[in-house]
Write an enzyme that holds these catalytic residues in place. Structure first.
Site, PDB file in Angstrom:
ATOM      1  N   GLU A  79       0.852  -1.188   0.000  1.00 44.58           N
ATOM      2  CA  GLU A  79       0.000   0.000   0.000  1.00 44.58           C
ATOM      3  C   GLU A  79       0.892   1.245   0.000  1.00 44.58           C
ATOM      4  O   GLU A  79       0.443   2.344   0.292  1.00 44.58           O
ATOM      5  CB  GLU A  79      -0.968  -0.007   1.177  1.00 44.58           C
ATOM      6  CG  GLU A  79      -0.323  -0.140   2.538  1.00 44.58           C
ATOM      7  CD  GLU A  79      -1.345  -0.017   3.659  1.00 44.58           C
ATOM      8  OE1 GLU A  79      -1.954   1.045   3.759  1.00 44.58           O
ATOM      9  OE2 GLU A  79      -1.506  -0.983   4.422  1.00 44.58           O
ATOM     10  N   CYS A 111      -3.461  -3.611   4.570  1.00 49.78           N
ATOM     11  CA  CYS A 111      -2.541  -4.676   5.009  1.00 49.78           C
ATOM     12  C   CYS A 111      -2.985  -6.060   4.566  1.00 49.78           C
ATOM     13  O   CYS A 111      -2.297  -7.044   4.835  1.00 49.78           O
ATOM     14  CB  CYS A 111      -2.431  -4.680   6.531  1.00 49.78           C
ATOM     15  SG  CYS A 111      -1.893  -3.122   7.188  1.00 49.78           S
ATOM     16  N   THR A 152       3.713   3.721  15.999  1.00 47.34           N
ATOM     17  CA  THR A 152       3.398   2.447  15.324  1.00 47.34           C
ATOM     18  C   THR A 152       3.865   2.476  13.871  1.00 47.34           C
ATOM     19  O   THR A 152       3.341   1.754  13.032  1.00 47.34           O
ATOM     20  CB  THR A 152       1.894   2.104  15.406  1.00 47.34           C
ATOM     21  OG1 THR A 152       1.150   3.037  14.622  1.00 47.34           O
ATOM     22  CG2 THR A 152       1.373   2.139  16.832  1.00 47.34           C
ATOM     23  N   SER A 201     -10.240   1.923  14.730  1.00 43.56           N
ATOM     24  CA  SER A 201      -9.606   0.869  13.913  1.00 43.56           C
ATOM     25  C   SER A 201      -9.327  -0.373  14.762  1.00 43.56           C
ATOM     26  O   SER A 201      -9.492  -1.509  14.307  1.00 43.56           O
ATOM     27  CB  SER A 201      -8.306   1.383  13.267  1.00 43.56           C
ATOM     28  OG  SER A 201      -7.300   1.582  14.230  1.00 43.56           O
ATOM     29  N   HIS A 233      -2.044 -10.111  12.071  1.00 42.54           N
ATOM     30  CA  HIS A 233      -1.542  -8.839  11.552  1.00 42.54           C
ATOM     31  C   HIS A 233      -1.228  -8.004  12.794  1.00 42.54           C
ATOM     32  O   HIS A 233      -2.100  -7.812  13.651  1.00 42.54           O
ATOM     33  CB  HIS A 233      -2.599  -8.156  10.669  1.00 42.54           C
ATOM     34  CG  HIS A 233      -2.279  -6.714  10.457  1.00 42.54           C
ATOM     35  ND1 HIS A 233      -1.090  -6.321   9.891  1.00 42.54           N
ATOM     36  CD2 HIS A 233      -2.935  -5.562  10.793  1.00 42.54           C
ATOM     37  CE1 HIS A 233      -1.033  -4.996   9.861  1.00 42.54           C
ATOM     38  NE2 HIS A 233      -2.145  -4.513  10.404  1.00 42.54           N
ATOM     39  N   LYS A 242      -4.593  -8.316  22.822  1.00 49.00           N
ATOM     40  CA  LYS A 242      -6.040  -8.046  22.748  1.00 49.00           C
ATOM     41  C   LYS A 242      -6.741  -9.149  21.956  1.00 49.00           C
ATOM     42  O   LYS A 242      -7.825  -9.596  22.310  1.00 49.00           O
ATOM     43  CB  LYS A 242      -6.296  -6.688  22.089  1.00 49.00           C
ATOM     44  CG  LYS A 242      -5.813  -5.489  22.907  1.00 49.00           C
ATOM     45  CD  LYS A 242      -6.006  -4.198  22.121  1.00 49.00           C
ATOM     46  CE  LYS A 242      -5.277  -3.013  22.709  1.00 49.00           C
ATOM     47  NZ  LYS A 242      -5.935  -2.375  23.832  1.00 49.00           N
ATOM     48  N   ASN A 273       5.240  -1.596  12.501  1.00 53.65           N
ATOM     49  CA  ASN A 273       4.236  -2.036  11.532  1.00 53.65           C
ATOM     50  C   ASN A 273       4.880  -2.085  10.137  1.00 53.65           C
ATOM     51  O   ASN A 273       5.631  -1.185   9.759  1.00 53.65           O
ATOM     52  CB  ASN A 273       3.027  -1.077  11.521  1.00 53.65           C
ATOM     53  CG  ASN A 273       1.798  -1.715  10.880  1.00 53.65           C
ATOM     54  OD1 ASN A 273       1.877  -2.786  10.285  1.00 53.65           O
ATOM     55  ND2 ASN A 273       0.657  -1.058  10.990  1.00 53.65           N
ATOM     56  N   SER A 306      -7.231  -2.589   6.792  1.00 57.39           N
ATOM     57  CA  SER A 306      -8.227  -1.544   7.051  1.00 57.39           C
ATOM     58  C   SER A 306      -9.066  -1.262   5.831  1.00 57.39           C
ATOM     59  O   SER A 306      -8.642  -1.414   4.693  1.00 57.39           O
ATOM     60  CB  SER A 306      -7.511  -0.256   7.475  1.00 57.39           C
ATOM     61  OG  SER A 306      -7.145  -0.354   8.815  1.00 57.39           O
TER      62      SER A 306
HETATM   63  P1  HMG Z   1      -3.279   6.281  21.816  1.00 57.59           P
HETATM   64  O1  HMG Z   1      -4.701   6.602  21.658  1.00 57.59           O
HETATM   65  O2  HMG Z   1      -2.341   7.406  21.937  1.00 57.59           O
HETATM   66  O3  HMG Z   1      -3.008   5.328  23.025  1.00 57.59           O
HETATM   67  O4  HMG Z   1      -2.794   5.400  20.613  1.00 57.59           O
HETATM   68  P2  HMG Z   1      -3.909   4.953  24.303  1.00 57.59           P
HETATM   69  O5  HMG Z   1      -4.115   6.181  25.099  1.00 57.59           O
HETATM   70  O6  HMG Z   1      -5.101   4.141  23.873  1.00 57.59           O
HETATM   71  O7  HMG Z   1      -2.836   4.024  25.022  1.00 57.59           O
HETATM   72  C1  HMG Z   1      -2.482   2.819  24.467  1.00 57.59           C
HETATM   73  C2  HMG Z   1      -2.390   1.801  25.596  1.00 57.59           C
HETATM   74  O8  HMG Z   1      -1.266   2.161  26.386  1.00 57.59           O
HETATM   75  C3  HMG Z   1      -3.603   1.798  26.515  1.00 57.59           C
HETATM   76  O9  HMG Z   1      -3.826   0.455  26.888  1.00 57.59           O
HETATM   77  C4  HMG Z   1      -3.120   2.582  27.714  1.00 57.59           C
HETATM   78  O10 HMG Z   1      -3.787   2.246  28.925  1.00 57.59           O
HETATM   79  C5  HMG Z   1      -1.671   2.148  27.764  1.00 57.59           C
HETATM   80  P3  HMG Z   1      -5.196  -0.313  26.471  1.00 57.59           P
HETATM   81  O11 HMG Z   1      -6.330   0.600  26.830  1.00 57.59           O
HETATM   82  O12 HMG Z   1      -5.093  -0.465  24.965  1.00 57.59           O
HETATM   83  O13 HMG Z   1      -5.144  -1.576  27.242  1.00 57.59           O
HETATM   84  N1  HMG Z   1      -0.792   3.085  28.505  1.00 57.59           N
HETATM   85  C6  HMG Z   1       0.213   2.675  29.294  1.00 57.59           C
HETATM   86  N2  HMG Z   1       0.656   1.439  29.627  1.00 57.59           N
HETATM   87  C7  HMG Z   1       1.715   1.355  30.470  1.00 57.59           C
HETATM   88  N3  HMG Z   1       2.337   2.440  30.996  1.00 57.59           N
HETATM   89  C8  HMG Z   1       1.917   3.683  30.687  1.00 57.59           C
HETATM   90  C9  HMG Z   1       0.807   3.846  29.812  1.00 57.59           C
HETATM   91  N4  HMG Z   1       0.152   4.910  29.293  1.00 57.59           N
HETATM   92  C10 HMG Z   1      -0.817   4.424  28.502  1.00 57.59           C
HETATM   93  N5  HMG Z   1       2.545   4.751  31.220  1.00 57.59           N
HETATM   94  C11 HMG Z   1      -3.439   3.763  18.968  1.00 57.59           C
HETATM   95  C12 HMG Z   1      -3.057   4.017  20.422  1.00 57.59           C
HETATM   96  C13 HMG Z   1      -3.364   2.300  18.671  1.00 57.59           C
HETATM   97  C14 HMG Z   1      -4.846   4.277  18.738  1.00 57.59           C
HETATM   98  C15 HMG Z   1      -2.453   4.556  18.054  1.00 57.59           C
HETATM   99  O14 HMG Z   1      -1.144   4.085  18.214  1.00 57.59           O
HETATM  100  C16 HMG Z   1      -2.824   4.496  16.587  1.00 57.59           C
HETATM  101  O15 HMG Z   1      -3.663   5.263  16.102  1.00 57.59           O
HETATM  102  N6  HMG Z   1      -2.130   3.596  15.809  1.00 57.59           N
HETATM  103  C17 HMG Z   1      -2.363   3.448  14.378  1.00 57.59           C
HETATM  104  C18 HMG Z   1      -3.643   2.677  14.083  1.00 57.59           C
HETATM  105  C19 HMG Z   1      -3.529   1.201  14.392  1.00 57.59           C
HETATM  106  O16 HMG Z   1      -2.454   0.649  14.484  1.00 57.59           O
HETATM  107  N7  HMG Z   1      -4.697   0.531  14.509  1.00 57.59           N
HETATM  108  C20 HMG Z   1      -4.723  -0.888  14.776  1.00 57.59           C
HETATM  109  C21 HMG Z   1      -5.895  -1.623  14.137  1.00 57.59           C
HETATM  110  S1  HMG Z   1      -6.093  -1.193  12.406  1.00 57.59           S
HETATM  111  C22 HMG Z   1      -4.832  -2.103  11.600  1.00 57.59           C
HETATM  112  O17 HMG Z   1      -4.197  -2.918  12.177  1.00 57.59           O
HETATM  113  C23 HMG Z   1      -4.580  -1.764  10.169  1.00 57.59           C
HETATM  114  C24 HMG Z   1      -3.322  -0.966   9.890  1.00 57.59           C
HETATM  115  O18 HMG Z   1      -2.169  -1.788  10.006  1.00 57.59           O
HETATM  116  C25 HMG Z   1      -3.388  -0.340   8.499  1.00 57.59           C
HETATM  117  C26 HMG Z   1      -3.666  -1.232   7.280  1.00 57.59           C
HETATM  118  O19 HMG Z   1      -4.491  -2.121   7.282  1.00 57.59           O
HETATM  119  O20 HMG Z   1      -3.046  -0.916   6.245  1.00 57.59           O
HETATM  120  C27 HMG Z   1      -3.142   0.183  10.861  1.00 57.59           C
END
Ligand code: HMG
Length: 387
Positions: A79, A111, A152, A201, A233, A242, A273, A306
């Site tokens: 992609e 992906c 990521t 997502s 993935h 999870k 990633n 996605s």
């Molecule tokens: P965020 O919103 O900044 O993070 O980003 P958060 O506030 O949800 O924190 C993440 C986790 O860290 C949470 O745990 C917190 O509690 C924990 P959870 O609620 O998940 O259990 N945390 C801590 N843990 C330990 N010590 C600390 C601490 N502080 C917080 N001090 C998000 C997270 C994944 C949303 C962001 O990284 C993002 O937007 N990433 C990109 C999107 C993504 O990867 N999505 C995944 C599914 S979609 C997919 O896989 C397709 C993709 O690969 C694309 C494609 O298909 O081409 C993305």
């Protein structure tokens, strides 16, 4: 039908950024990345690499183990394509010296397209028994600086030889797949970084896993306990936790599965990633790093792209698989990467190519076998750096 993955190899560029260093710059606790997201490092793409060079590098390591003339198709899943018309695979076809009698195509659906490529390869082989197909999954995960997606990021490529009587993984025929038009992650043509509704997502990913697993269970009558290992993935490795929690509701069962699966997360934890390559990097890491003998074990593979398309399928690890792995090469690739500073990360991130068609030489950064050397009259130029 006894078709599947005959050989596997990965490549990632020789630079990485520590997520602890990134966390310090963003003034947040490093544990949010290392525990909350489950990532320690991310591979960084230098200006003289792209999906073509990464894909060619990954595939090169496999070519001395197969008869190149038997490769009848090269399917390039990405992609992060470099041209709207020409397949990235065409450049790779020349760089690798593949035969003219070889179809070349590029596939896209976030992906997921690597998984469709694998199944397409199997279809081609069922029609032409002695053929082999080279599937290359190659991507650069790129988000805006200082966005939640930033930790990521990552980049890498995984190359697969798909054939009859595979030496590594026989892919089983039952497969559960679903598609639904959602906007959880996308990248318009005019942007170099993706836009993502991160929390949404993650929810959609888990919903898709749930639905696919349910269908797979109906098709095969298998329960999660009948699958020895799960590969996912992995946009970040915490996603596996999870996903496993969703499959194994009992706490003890989940914990023992998580420990058993963790050799499979080793490469993803430090590469980041790699979109299309990510699921196959998890598989490669499981095969290379697991201390257990995996012969005869069933692996369940969950692919998510996605937008979204998701698929759950499985395969059985073949007897003698261990002697066909490239684990020394893979562990050298990771351990010999150079740690770069935050300043160098920004320089690579902002590196821009001219767009007016002038001759332009890209400085030498990579130590890979292939590099993107520059532009001339809007044509991308590639060179082999090591014979
Ligand atoms: P965020 O919103 O900044 O993070 O980003 P958060 O506030 O949800 O924190 C993440 C986790 O860290 C949470 O745990 C917190 O509690 C924990 P959870 O609620 O998940 O259990 N945390 C801590 N843990 C330990 N010590 C600390 C601490 N502080 C917080 N001090 C998000 C997270 C994944 C949303 C962001 O990284 C993002 O937007 N990433 C990109 C999107 C993504 O990867 N999505 C995944 C599914 S979609 C997919 O896989 C397709 C993709 O690969 C694309 C494609 O298909 O081409 C993305």
């Amino acid at each position: 039908m006894n078709i599947g993955i005959d050989l596997i190899s990965f490549y990632t560029p020789p630079f990485f950024l520590s997520l602890t260093d990134l966390a310090a710059q963003r003034k947040i606790s490093a544990e949010k990345y290392t525990i909350g997201i489950g990532q320690d490092e991310m591979s960084i793409l230098p200006p003289d690499e792209d999906v073509v060079t990464m894909g060619a590098n990954a595939a090169q390591s496999l070519l001395d183990k197969v008869d190149k003339t038997q490769i009848k198709a090269l399917i390039f899943a990405t992609e992060s394509g470099v041209d709207q018309s020409k397949s990235a695979g065409m450049f790779v076809h020349r760089l690798l010296g593949l035969s003219k009698e070889c179809r070349v195509i590029e596939m896209k659906q976030a992906c997921y397209s690597g998984t469709f490529s694998l199944h397409s390869a199997m279809g081609l082989i069922s029609l032409q028994k002695n053929a082999k197909v080279l599937v290359i999954n190659s991507d650069v995960a790129r988000y805006d600086l200082n966005s939640p997606g930033e930790p990521t990021q990552g980049c890498g490529a995984v190359a697969l030889i798909v054939s009859n009587n595979p030496r590594l993984l026989k892919v089983e025929s039952e497969s559960a797949y679903i598609s639904e038009d959602v906007m959880d992650f996308w990248r318009p043509n005019y942007r170099s970084s993706a836009i993502v509704d991160g929390q949404y997502s993650t929810k959609i990913y888990l919903k898709a896993l749930n639905e696919c697993w349910k269908k797979y269970g109906e098709l095969t009558k298998r329960l999660p306990e009948h699958v020895h290992h799960f590969c996912f993935h992995l946009p970040f490795t915490r996603m596996a936790e999870k996903a496993l929690k969703q499959l194994f509701r009992c706490k003890e069962e989940f914990q023992s599965r998580f420990i058993k699966s963790s050799p499979g997360f080793r490469y993803n934890r430090v590469v980041g990633n790699s979109y299309t390559a990510s699921l196959y990097l998890n598989l490669c890491s499981l095969l290379d790093c697991s201390a257990e003998n995996l012969e005869g074990h069933r692996v369940g593979l969950f692919s998510y792209g996605s937008g979204f398309v998701a698929e759950f399928f499985s395969g059985v690890i073949q007897a003698g698989y261990g002697s066909h792995l490239l684990k020394d090469l893979h562990s050298r690739l990771i351990s010999q990467r150079k740690k770069i500073s935050y300043r160098e990360y920004l320089e690579f991130y902002h590196y821009a190519l001219p767009e007016q068609g002038e001759v332009f030489n890209v400085p030498h950064f990579t130590n890979g076998h292939f590099r993107f050397s520059g532009l001339d009259n809007h044509k991308r130029l590639y060179e082999k750096t090591v014979s």
